[in-house]
Design an enzyme around this catalytic site. Structure first.
Site, PDB file in Angstrom:
ATOM      1  N   SER A 115     -11.059  -1.131  -1.168  1.00  0.00           N
ATOM      2  CA  SER A 115      -9.792  -1.033  -0.437  1.00  0.00           C
ATOM      3  C   SER A 115      -9.971  -1.289   1.046  1.00  0.00           C
ATOM      4  O   SER A 115      -9.080  -1.799   1.707  1.00  0.00           O
ATOM      5  CB  SER A 115      -9.216   0.385  -0.547  1.00  0.00           C
ATOM      6  N   ASP A 155       0.846  -1.186   0.000  1.00  0.00           N
ATOM      7  CA  ASP A 155       0.000   0.000   0.000  1.00  0.00           C
ATOM      8  C   ASP A 155       0.884   1.240   0.000  1.00  0.00           C
ATOM      9  O   ASP A 155       1.996   1.211  -0.530  1.00  0.00           O
ATOM     10  CB  ASP A 155      -0.921  -0.062   1.236  1.00  0.00           C
ATOM     11  N   HIS A 161      -3.846   6.078   3.131  1.00  0.00           N
ATOM     12  CA  HIS A 161      -4.493   4.830   2.701  1.00  0.00           C
ATOM     13  C   HIS A 161      -3.848   3.592   3.336  1.00  0.00           C
ATOM     14  O   HIS A 161      -4.536   2.711   3.862  1.00  0.00           O
ATOM     15  CB  HIS A 161      -4.411   4.781   1.172  1.00  0.00           C
TER      16      HIS A 161
END
Ligand SMILES: *[C@@H]1O[C@H](CO)[C@@H](O)[C@H](O)[C@H]1NC(C)=O
Ligand SMILES: *[C@@H]1O[C@H](CO)[C@@H](O)[C@H](O)[C@H]1NC(C)=O
Ligand SMILES: *[C@@H]1O[C@H](CO)[C@@H](O)[C@H](O)[C@H]1NC(C)=O
Ligand SMILES: *[C@@H]1O[C@H](CO)[C@@H](O)[C@H](O)[C@H]1NC(C)=O
Ligand SMILES: *[C@@H]1O[C@H](CO)[C@@H](O)[C@H](O)[C@H]1NC(C)=O
Ligand SMILES: *[C@@H]1O[C@H](CO)[C@@H](O)[C@H](O)[C@H]1NC(C)=O
Ligand SMILES: *[C@@H]1O[C@H](CO)[C@@H](O)[C@H](O)[C@H]1NC(C)=O
Length: 761
Positions: A540, A144, A219
């Site tokens: 996600s 990520d 994220h």
């Protein structure tokens, strides 16, 4: 097919409705991945040496060859990434030992009540959390945007030292040194060469990026803390959804592989280097919330498919997000059969926000609005009435960027239809759209409230009928329970699988709407009081839920293969919501969800501990699948690391031992076989039960399976016969194996086609 020299693709983080603003410029020299399959030498050094030789023959000198190489892939599989001209790439493609030369692609990223909602909590006796001791012993690798190591989610109190089998490192870099790893974050690496070779050097002077495992985007911190974050009391997003935040497997270790950047982009050359290292490091689970939108590359050209193939062959479960291109059919990505592909669902939490009109009428929307100017009324205008000179009224009604006259918008609340942008400047925004529970877009200090079309139309009528229309907002409330959930999220990508329609995708659904988890303060707009937790939506966010659950199952069943673990979760998944009604899929009103929305169903972690029977798959089965896909012997042999001669087998794809059966073209009669392995009580007798898809007959043979101490595995056959002479659409059913204790369910998906349907036209 795209030419290998010209095309440049993109991979992105899979945040819902993300507008990444990612630069899609073409570079003159491109990065290519030269994929050479399973490694042929035991010694990694010899592998690199052979890569240099392959490249030297093209460059004419060893030095030039060495300089162009970005990565040597030498642990999990063999190959390299290099900066090449299209012509050089073509030459290398013809060299011996090369499976494929793949132009580098840029991928993008696909965001805690959710764990209680799934009943993954310590109050459940003999539940998955207590049985696994919260995932002790499992290592989750996260590919990520890196991690914010100071986040409380990554405290290491009570954690043991990294196990000796783990070979990862803590790679230093900007604002990240060895002290940032701990007994929670046991490994951290970062990969920028592929990205920088395409887009130029990442600028780090502005604090928007760190050349290190440190997360500038948020994220990666969000997905990491969702999968394995420690429990933190009393957290909230600006006071909303306050409570305990924790990851699914709070005692699991984390190994961080930063492959994506704050732009939302990730290079496939970097991603493959991370897979190579993660396989070497010895992680148990890989969580990959990224991908590139359709059209899909073949399984021997797609970086996620290749990297995960080698990981799964070594016993590592690879979990990927399904994509955020729903609710349209055939949008699911990351669709290789060895990948565990996750759709997103809603949970039972909402953020109702009351809007009061000047005539005292109130309507309720959804938002994350926390400012306390309760009694202030703002003028209300319709976007279509304040179009800028160079745009027409229709587009202005949607408030797309640049369509509104900013002077006229100033100080007002603007009503928009189907807006996905927050760029409109005014005092606030009310946007009408398809009913959807995702409110993550509407965060911030600007009131930004979403309503359905009926309320939007009502507001439009009010504007038309009133001389000075005004509105005020009450702060959003957090409401738990009292709403039907789960539902498959509007944005969640749907099947059928556009690459291999016989492989059902997605595999399962997990919470991915309005998920609260840790965030990178570097990403926060307000640096004085940065957000360290944030509510996000996307597949996600669903993916690390399954990654955490898989880590828990690995702690309980360390010897189970990735396919066995996937089977346990798919065959026990739920088809019903909390009220015992069929799960609905957002997108069409009250549409009952089907396997193309959620695969086997909605994850039910506690049931997966003891699934009774499992549908297991070995690497050799995936090879036979690749043969059936029509890839050639040379390519498959290199990928597998052994000489493979594909037999002209009749449709092995249908016989791949998946926990689902999809006959996407049933002509008259088709028989498929499956094998189940008993992992429940040694002496068990299972009976078959079928809910038949419309228009077909289904026969299961044998219909009784008896297991004992010598019989652990049994094969059965399922015959589908078409009862209709029409060109059909997909219909759905289920096959159950039941022993009175366990219900082992797989979905059946059938479409009848006529032999000559198109012949006469
Ligand atoms: C098989 O694929 C390889 C690599 O893509 C290619 O070089 C070779 O020509 C192909 N062989 C056949 C028989 O198509
Ligand atoms: C690592 O960074 C921290 C703070 O960022 C600093 O306090 C510490 O001295 C550094 N350690 C080493 C070994 O450089
Ligand atoms: C990018 O960075 C590398 C190494 O830090 C340096 O050698 C190179 O000159 C830089 N390229 C550009 C275009 O700035
Ligand atoms: C939770 O935090 C709020 C402020 O952030 C504080 O007022 C409250 O007392 C805290 N509650 C608990 C139980 O710690
Ligand atoms: C709205 O309600 C307030 C207080 O309840 C009242 O003072 C006001 O006159 C009402 N306005 C209209 C248009 O009914
Ligand atoms: C915005 O509206 C004002 C007032 O009607 C007008 O003078 C101006 O030209 C408009 N600007 C644009 C960009 O449309
Ligand atoms: C198990 O079942 C098989 C087939 O029914 C039978 O041949 C075998 O003897 C059984 N084994 C035991 C230990 O009962």
């Amino acid at each position: 097919m795209a030419s290998p020299c010209g095309v440049f693709g993109t991979l992105f983080l899979l945040l819902a409705l993300q507008n990444s603003g990612f630069p899609l410029s073409l570079a003159s020299k491109n990065v290519y991945i030269v994929y050479m399959g399973e490694r042929q030498h035991g010694e990694p050094e010899l592998v690199s040496e052979s890569h240099h030789q392959t490249l030297s023959s093209v460059f004419g000198s060893k030095e030039a060859a060495k300089e162009s190489i970005l990565y040597n892939y030498k642990h999990g599989f063999s190959g390299f990434a290099a900066v090449l001209t299209p012509c050089q790439a073509k030459l290398i493609a013809d060299s011996p030992g090369v499976v494929h030369v793949i132009p580098n692609r840029i991928l993008n990223l696909h965001t805690t009540r959710s764990w209680n909602f799934l009943e993954v909590n310590s109050h459940i006796r003999n539940g998955i959390l207590s049985k696994s001791q919260s995932g002790i012993g499992s290592i989750i690798g996260i590919m990520d945007t890196g991690i914010w190591p100071e986040s409380e989610s990554f405290r290491d109190e009570g954690m043991g030292d990294a196990p000796s089998r783990f070979r990862g490192i803590c790679q230093e870099g900007e604002k990240f040194n060895r002290s940032h790893c701990n007994r929670k974050i046991i490994g951290a690496r970062w990969y920028s060469k592929g990205y920088e070779a395409e887009f130029g050097n990442l600028s780090t002077s502005d604090e928007f990026e760190y050349l290190s495992p440190r997360d500038a985007a948020g994220h990666g911190t969000h997905t990491s803390s969702t999968a394995a974050g420690d429990s933190i009391e009393n957290v909230s997003y600006k006071g909303l959804s306050a409570g305990l935040a924790r990851g699914g497997a709070p005692s699991a270790w984390l190994a961080v592989y930063k492959v994506c950047w704050a732009t939302g982009g990730c290079s496939s050359a970097d991603l493959l280097a991370a897979f190579d290292d993660a396989i070497y490091d010895g992680v148990d689970v890989l969580s990959v919330s990224l991908g590139s939108p359709p059209p899909l590359s073949s399984y021997v050209e797609d970086a996620v498919a290749i990297g995960s193939f080698h990981a799964v062959a070594k016993g590592i479960s690879v979990i990927c997000s399904a994509g955020n291109s729903g609710p349209y059919p055939q949008t699911v990505i990351n669709s290789a059969p060895w990948i565990f592909t996750v759709a997103a669902s809603t949970i039972d939490r909402a953020f109702p926000t009351v809007i009061t009109l000047g005539n005292n009428q109130t309507v309720v929307g959804q938002a994350l609005y926390t400012r306390m100017d309760r009694n202030k009324y703002y003028p209300l205008v319709y976007g279509g009435d304040i179009a800028s000179i160079d745009s027409d009224e229709d587009t202005a009604g949607s408030c797309d960027p640049g369509t509104l006259n900013e002077t006229l918008a100033s100080g007002k609340v603007i009503l928009c239809f189907q807006s996905q942008s927050q760029s409109a400047r005014g005092a606030g925004l009310i946007f009408a759209q398809f009913p959807s529970k995702d409110v993550s877009l509407s965060s911030g200090s600007l009131p930004c409230v979403q309503v359905d079309f009926a309320i939007g139309t009502n507001l439009l009528t009010y504007i038309g009928a009133t001389r000075n229309p005004v509105v005020k907002f009450n702060p959003s409330k957090t409401l738990v329970g009292q709403q039907i959930s789960p539902e498959v999220a509007f944005f969640s990508s749907r099947g059928p699988n556009s690459l291999s329609p016989s492989i059902l995708k997605p595999d399962i659904a997990a919470p991915g709407v309005n998920i609260l988890a840790s965030w990178s303060p570097a990403r926060s707009q307000n640096q004085a009081n940065p957000d360290i937790f944030k509510i996000e939506s996307g597949t996600s966010m669903a993916c690390p839920h399954i990654s955490g659950i898989v880590a828990l199952l690995k702690s309980i069943h360390p010897t189970w293969s990735p396919a066995a673990i996937k089977s346990a979760l798919v065959t026990t998944a739920s088809l019903e919501d909390e009220y015992g009604q069929s799960i609905v899929a957002e997108g069409a009103p009250h549409k009952q969800a089907d396997p193309f929305d959620y695969g086997g169903g909605h994850v039910d972690p506690n049931k997966a501990i003891a699934p009774g029977l499992i549908y297991d798959i070995e690497s050799s089965d995936y090879i036979r699948f690749l043969c059936s896909m029509g890839y050639n012997n040379t390519a498959i042999s290199l990928m597998a690391g052994a000489k493979i001669t594909c037999r002209k087998s009749t449709n092995f794809i249908n016989n791949l031992n998946l926990p689902s059966i999809t006959i996407h073209e049933l002509k008259q009669r088709t028989t498929v076989s499956r094998t189940v392995t008993n992992v429940g009580p040694v002496n068990s007798i299972y009976n078959a039960r079928v809910i038949t898809p419309a228009g077909v007959s289904v026969r299961v043979k044998p219909s009784i399976l008896s297991f004992n101490s010598t019989v652990k595995k049994l094969e059965f056959k399922v015959t589908f016969r078409s009862l209709l002479r029409i060109q059909g659409r997909f219909s759905f059913g289920n096959l159950f194996w039941e022993d009175g204790l366990h219900v082992v369910r797989i979905p059946l998906i059938v479409r009848i086609v006529l032999d000559n349907f198109y012949a006469d036209t």
